[in-house]
Design a protein around this motif. Structure first.
Motif, PDB file in Angstrom:
ATOM      1  N   MET A   1       0.873  -1.089   0.058  1.00  0.00           N
ATOM      2  CA  MET A   1      -0.005  -0.044   0.062  1.00  0.00           C
ATOM      3  C   MET A   1       0.868   1.290  -0.173  1.00  0.00           C
ATOM      4  SD  MET A   1      -3.249   0.689  -0.112  1.00  0.00           S
ATOM      5  CE  MET A   1      -4.258  -0.649   0.811  1.00  0.00           C
ATOM      6  N   THR A   2       0.620   2.125  -0.919  1.00  0.00           N
ATOM      7  CA  THR A   2       1.616   3.294  -1.034  1.00  0.00           C
ATOM      8  C   THR A   2       0.738   4.408  -0.575  1.00  0.00           C
ATOM      9  OG1 THR A   2       0.637   3.985  -3.159  1.00  0.00           O
ATOM     10  CG2 THR A   2       2.547   2.627  -3.395  1.00  0.00           C
TER      11      THR A   2
ATOM     12  N   GLU B   1      -0.162   7.205  -1.990  1.00  0.00           N
ATOM     13  CA  GLU B   1      -0.932   7.575  -2.993  1.00  0.00           C
ATOM     14  C   GLU B   1      -2.148   6.624  -3.126  1.00  0.00           C
ATOM     15  OE1 GLU B   1      -0.909  10.000  -5.477  1.00  0.00           O
ATOM     16  OE2 GLU B   1       0.806  10.790  -4.705  1.00  0.00           O
ATOM     17  N   ASP B   2      -1.861   5.353  -2.656  1.00  0.00           N
ATOM     18  CA  ASP B   2      -3.060   4.275  -2.620  1.00  0.00           C
ATOM     19  C   ASP B   2      -4.003   4.855  -1.511  1.00  0.00           C
ATOM     20  OD1 ASP B   2      -2.182   2.969  -4.565  1.00  0.00           O
ATOM     21  OD2 ASP B   2      -0.972   1.381  -3.328  1.00  0.00           O
TER      22      ASP B   2
ATOM     23  N   HIS C   1      -6.062   7.896  -2.422  1.00  0.00           N
ATOM     24  CA  HIS C   1      -7.255   7.579  -3.194  1.00  0.00           C
ATOM     25  C   HIS C   1      -8.143   6.964  -2.383  1.00  0.00           C
ATOM     26  CE1 HIS C   1      -5.166   9.032  -6.605  1.00  0.00           C
ATOM     27  NE2 HIS C   1      -4.282   8.115  -6.743  1.00  0.00           N
ATOM     28  N   LEU C   2      -8.050   5.918  -1.493  1.00  0.00           N
ATOM     29  CA  LEU C   2      -8.977   5.022  -0.974  1.00  0.00           C
ATOM     30  C   LEU C   2      -9.740   5.953   0.162  1.00  0.00           C
ATOM     31  CD1 LEU C   2      -7.006   1.628   0.050  1.00  0.00           C
ATOM     32  CD2 LEU C   2      -8.864   2.180  -1.687  1.00  0.00           C
TER      33      LEU C   2
ATOM     34  N   TYR D   1      -9.786   4.173   3.592  1.00  0.00           N
ATOM     35  CA  TYR D   1      -8.721   3.091   3.865  1.00  0.00           C
ATOM     36  C   TYR D   1      -8.985   1.864   4.782  1.00  0.00           C
ATOM     37  CZ  TYR D   1      -4.411   1.403   5.768  1.00  0.00           C
ATOM     38  OH  TYR D   1      -3.325   0.501   5.899  1.00  0.00           O
TER      39      TYR D   1
ATOM     40  N   TYR E   1      -8.801  -1.707   3.620  1.00  0.00           N
ATOM     41  CA  TYR E   1      -7.776  -2.468   4.518  1.00  0.00           C
ATOM     42  C   TYR E   1      -8.255  -3.670   5.237  1.00  0.00           C
ATOM     43  CZ  TYR E   1      -4.611  -3.360   8.551  1.00  0.00           C
ATOM     44  OH  TYR E   1      -3.746  -3.807   9.375  1.00  0.00           O
TER      45      TYR E   1
ATOM     46  N   LYS F   1       5.782   4.175   1.214  1.00  0.00           N
ATOM     47  CA  LYS F   1       5.043   2.670   0.927  1.00  0.00           C
ATOM     48  C   LYS F   1       5.032   1.881   2.232  1.00  0.00           C
ATOM     49  CE  LYS F   1       4.598  -1.196  -2.357  1.00  0.00           C
ATOM     50  NZ  LYS F   1       5.440  -1.724  -3.616  1.00  0.00           N
TER      51      LYS F   1
END
Length: 380
Positions: free
Chosen positions: A89-90, A92-93, A96-97, A103, A107, A356
């Motif tokens: 998971m970055t 950025e990810d 976005h979530l 998240y 997650y 990350k």
């Protein structure tokens, strides 16, 4: 530690209850050895096995009898699997979530899917150990049982009873595939409240205990493909209880663990432990139920679906958290989480990198069928 996981534990448990899961029937039915210490792949767990006792005539004497020496043997279970599901998971990810479902929600679902994957792998290993460790078999290979009655349950139970296995301690289970479960649910005698003694089957579809056996289903019941051939005969008489069978003939294919064989002089179906050479066939204990004469022909059964009846003490799951170096590794946080679906405990670790992170769900495990005399196979 940054306690990254502690703040998200609620989301993990919530997701584990909502993500779709396959049926697990073997995991809650076996003995689970889940110590708190860590273990490495290849480590062993030892179990001691006592031999049958000898009954002596009582003879009055002023000298105390010496008693009979007994040999206590042992067997080991290897923790043969060390596996993990790793979720990258970055930053950025996560951004976005958080602009969408969130998240924490995603997650938690990812953790639940990881536990699902590992639970299914463990369930599959137990299913294999169970059927390959069975003593004898009933049922018809290629035909799903319970189409018209549930008599096969009593027949399988009789195998364990005749072996001297435990059947009345409330720990007997029959784990079968969903096709067999559907046949049981369709039996009118079990749907009728006045015959079954309850309307639970009719109203809720819950499989009730039958013949003193807990009935369960599993998505990982094994479809066994028979590899042995029929072109061999017994080479020398076999005594009751013997497991090693000398064979001869023009055998083209050795039997493998789980193949079912029968001998022309009896109606028993035996489960093969292995065949190390073309001249030696090994059965699971308790071995031959009756004397097998020289030159009896050996028939190898067809491929089948392996539904298994067993006592909890017959099969063990050894499970540990995977090994880490002394002083720990680069994990930023770690915690143990119990999967509410299977009851298994997994370790979750978070590793931080450059913009990350990687979330890991892991376990080390092994399986063993200790007591074949407490396991019976119902072929389907």
């Amino acid at each position: 530690m940054a306690n990254t996981l502690t703040s998200l534990a609620g989301d993990i448990y919530k997701a584990a209850d909502t993500v779709g899961r396959e049926l697990v029937g073997f995991i809650p039915s076996v003995t689970i050895n889940a110590g708190s210490e860590r273990a490495a792949k290849g480590d062993t767990i030892r179990s001691f096995i006592t031999a049958s006792a000898t009954a002596n005539n009582i003879t009055e004497s002023m000298t105390i009898p010496q008693g009979d020496d007994q040999t206590i043997t042992s067997s080991t279970m290897t923790l043969s699997n060390a596996k993990a599901v790793q979720i990258p998971m970055t930053g950025e990810d996560i951004k976005h979530l958080n602009n969408g479902s969130g998240y924490e929600t995603v997650y938690g679902d990812q953790i639940a899917q990881a536990m699902r994957t590992l639970s299914n792998a463990i369930e599959s290993d137990l299913a294999t150990a169970a059927y390959q460790g069975a003593s004898r078999a009933v049922g018809t290979a290629g035909t799903t049982p319970f189409a018209s009655n549930f008599n096969t349950i009593a027949q399988a139970r009789q195998i364990i009873v005749d072996n001297g296995g435990a059947t009345n301690d409330g720990r007997m289970s029959l784990v079968m595939n969903t096709l067999a479960g559907t046949n049981l649910r369709n039996l009118s005698s079990l749907q009728s409240a006045n015959q079954a003694g309850s309307d639970v089957m009719l109203r809720q579809g819950t499989l009730l205990d039958l013949q003193g056996v807990m009935i369960k289903e599993s998505a990982q019941v094994v479809s066994h493909t028979t590899v042995g051939s029929d072109d061999h005969v017994v080479n020398g008489a076999v005594a009751v209880g013997d497991t090693a069978i000398a064979v001869d003939g023009t055998q083209t294919t050795d039997c493998s663990a789980g193949d079912v064989v029968s001998f022309s002089g009896s109606s028993d179906n035996y489960v093969v432990a292995n065949q190390s050479t073309t001249a030696s066939l090994v059965l699971n204990s308790n071995g031959a139920r009756s004397i097998i004469a020289n030159d009896e022909t050996i028939a190898t059964g067809a491929s089948y679906t392996a539904n298994v009846m067993f006592n909890q003490n017959a099969i063990e799951l050894g499970m540990r958290a995977p090994a880490v170096p002394d002083g720990g590794d680069s994990a930023d946080d770690a915690m143990l989480v119990q999967d509410p679906h299977s009851g298994l405990v997994f370790e979750i670790r978070v590793y931080k990198g450059y913009r990350k992170q990687m979330i890991e769900v892991a376990a080390t495990w092994g399986t063993k069928a200790w007591k074949s005399d407490n396991i019976a196979l119902i072929m389907g």
